[in-house]
Design an enzyme around this catalytic site. Structure first.
Site, PDB file in Angstrom:
ATOM      1  N   LYS A 194       0.867  -1.187   0.000  1.00  0.00           N
ATOM      2  CA  LYS A 194       0.000   0.000   0.000  1.00  0.00           C
ATOM      3  C   LYS A 194       0.896   1.227   0.000  1.00  0.00           C
ATOM      4  O   LYS A 194       2.041   1.177   0.444  1.00  0.00           O
ATOM      5  CB  LYS A 194      -0.864   0.020   1.271  1.00  0.00           C
ATOM      6  CG  LYS A 194      -2.142   0.803   1.133  1.00  0.00           C
ATOM      7  CD  LYS A 194      -3.253  -0.094   0.609  1.00  0.00           C
ATOM      8  CE  LYS A 194      -4.563   0.618   0.472  1.00  0.00           C
ATOM      9  NZ  LYS A 194      -5.640  -0.327   0.149  1.00  0.00           N
TER      10      LYS A 194
HETATM   11  N1  GLU Z   1      -7.316  -0.086  -3.191  1.00  0.00           N
HETATM   12  C1  GLU Z   1      -8.016  -1.296  -3.474  1.00  0.00           C
HETATM   13  C2  GLU Z   1      -8.086  -2.188  -2.266  1.00  0.00           C
HETATM   14  O1  GLU Z   1      -7.961  -1.749  -1.150  1.00  0.00           O
HETATM   15  C3  GLU Z   1      -7.499  -2.000  -4.722  1.00  0.00           C
HETATM   16  C4  GLU Z   1      -6.100  -2.479  -4.698  1.00  0.00           C
HETATM   17  C5  GLU Z   1      -5.570  -2.979  -6.040  1.00  0.00           C
HETATM   18  O2  GLU Z   1      -6.316  -3.119  -6.976  1.00  0.00           O
HETATM   19  O3  GLU Z   1      -4.363  -3.210  -6.079  1.00  0.00           O
HETATM   20  O4  GLU Z   1      -8.357  -3.353  -2.367  1.00  0.00           O
END
Ligand code: GLU
Length: 424
Positions: free
Chosen positions: A112
């Site tokens: 993240k």
């Molecule tokens: N931000 C989204 C999540 O929390 C998508 C993450 C992604 O597609 O890599 O799942």
């Protein structure tokens, strides 16, 4: 990093993630060494961005990248842009991504990023400058085999396009070799249906849950906290099956309508005015009332730590479908469990986004094109199949859906570690 350390900084997301992991490790009897190997992030980076804006002013912004785990594949997870995001938040969210990618069965790990600024205060040009500055700062940590970002709260398709452009621009090439970022616009290598995937995925799990409980969809009362990318798509989708959206909120306030909101009109109104308030035929209510609205299904799709020990007793829904990441604190989770409320946990419920990110990743790697029909069919199949895997595990072992999902997510990562070999 342990619960005590995280409590010192009072961090909701990390605390929740650590709690859920500790419980899973206890249930799975993980020994301390293996537990530490899986718990500790591989990399926690703090970046200082200092882009010069078009008015000549230099601005200082903190940004973070966490690669929690890459046992099952490159770290995957979005970029959160909010004024108060911390390195601990990003760590907790990255950890959640590790279990989410594992539960949904895509060959990714968990990562993240965070950029600490309020995007609503930025002009499009300034936002672009900041996104490009982040890309430059984080460049060494991004790549198809390392960490592949995507949108999260405060970032969108256009930001992902800028990241991809920044990388190819600096290398003077038109397209990158492999997928560096997902959630891009379709014109620029994105996959059709990615933007709607998280919200639609939430509803696939709700439909499967309703079927198990013999709850008819016609007239099902649904309340949605957070009418953004996830909540509004989920609301429109389930309304299409005959459900009634009884209350909805966004950052500007909350509305209700006695016979159900016209969510398609509401979504259009939000797009045009930037606020959920003011659509004819809707009544303004207190935002806190949305979680406690008389309903059958509650979809918290706003942000973390919204269902707490203060309000968990007043939730009337039979099903809580976690569209947001970590919307329920551990204390609230226990109260809901005791009351027989069925919580579809975030790492399963909102995994549709990362599943379709995986389709985008493979599409780009293979220089293929997928149709919207193929994407939607694969999303529906995968969400439903993994819901049943988690549900059946829960039934077999007498676990809540969250505990079953955590057991499944963590044990697949353990299997990955043991298959790779414990060294280094
Ligand atoms: N931000 C989204 C999540 O929390 C998508 C993450 C992604 O597609 O890599 O799942």
């Amino acid at each position: 990093m342990n619960q005590q350390e995280s409590q010192k900084v009072g961090n909701g997301i990390l605390q929740t993630a650590l709690h859920n992991f500790d419980e899973a490790a206890r249930r799975l009897n993980l020994d301390e060494g293996l537990k530490g190997k899986i718990l500790e992030p591989k990399e926690r980076i703090e970046l200082s961005l200092s882009p010069t804006l078009s008015n000549g002013q230099v601005t200082n912004i903190k940004a973070f990248v966490v690669r929690h785990n890459d046992v099952l594949g490159p770290a995957k997870g979005g970029i959160r842009m909010t004024p108060d995001v911390t390195l601990d938040d990003v760590t907790g969210l990255a950890m959640e991504m590790t279990w989410k990618t594992s539960v949904i069965g895509v060959p990714f790990g968990g990562g993240k990023s965070g950029i600490r600024i309020d995007p609503s205060t930025l002009s499009p040009e300034v936002k672009e400058t900041i996104v490009r500055s982040f890309t430059r700062g984080a460049r060494r940590h991004i790549g198809p085999e390392i960490y592949v970002p995507a949108p999260d709260m405060g970032t969108n398709e256009l930001d992902m396009a800028r990241i991809r452009d920044c990388i190819s621009y600096s290398e003077a090439i038109s397209i990158t070799d492999g997928c560096y970022v997902t959630g891009k616009p379709v014109i620029f290598g994105g996959v059709a249906g990615r933007r709607e995937a998280t919200g639609k995925g939430v509803i696939h799990t709700v439909l499967a849950m309703c079927k198990k409980l013999d709850m008819p969809l016609e007239g099902l009362r649904v309340a949605v906290q957070g009418f953004g990318n996830v909540g509004s798509v989920a609301a429109c989708d389930i309304a299409g099956y005959g459900a009634k959206i009884v209350a909805a909120s966004d950052i500007t306030g909350a509305v209700a309508a006695p016979d159900g909101l016209d969510v398609v009109a509401l979504a259009k109104h939000v797009e045009e005015t930037g606020s959920i308030l003011g659509l004819a035929g809707t009544k303004e209510i207190d935002p806190g009332q949305v979680l406690e609205a008389e309903c059958d299904v509650l979809i918290p799709a706003a942000t973390q730590s919204q269902i707490t020990r203060e309000n968990a007793d007043r939730i009337t829904a039979r099903i809580v479908a976690e569209g947001a990441n970590a919307p329920t604190t551990p204390e609230a989770d226990e109260i809901l469990n005791q009351r027989g409320v069925l919580v579809i946990p975030d790492i399963l419920c909102n995994a549709g986004g990362v599943f379709v990110s995986y389709l985008e990743y493979t599409q780009e790697t293979q220089r293929e094109q997928m149709t919207i029909e193929a994407v939607e069919r694969r999303l529906a199949e995968r969400m439903t199949q993994r819901f049943h895997d988690v549900y059946d595990l829960g039934q077999r072992e007498g676990l809540s859906l969250r505990d079953a999902a955590m057991n499944l997510g963590v044990s697949r990562v353990v299997e990955g570690v043991l298959t790779r070999g414990l060294l280094p």
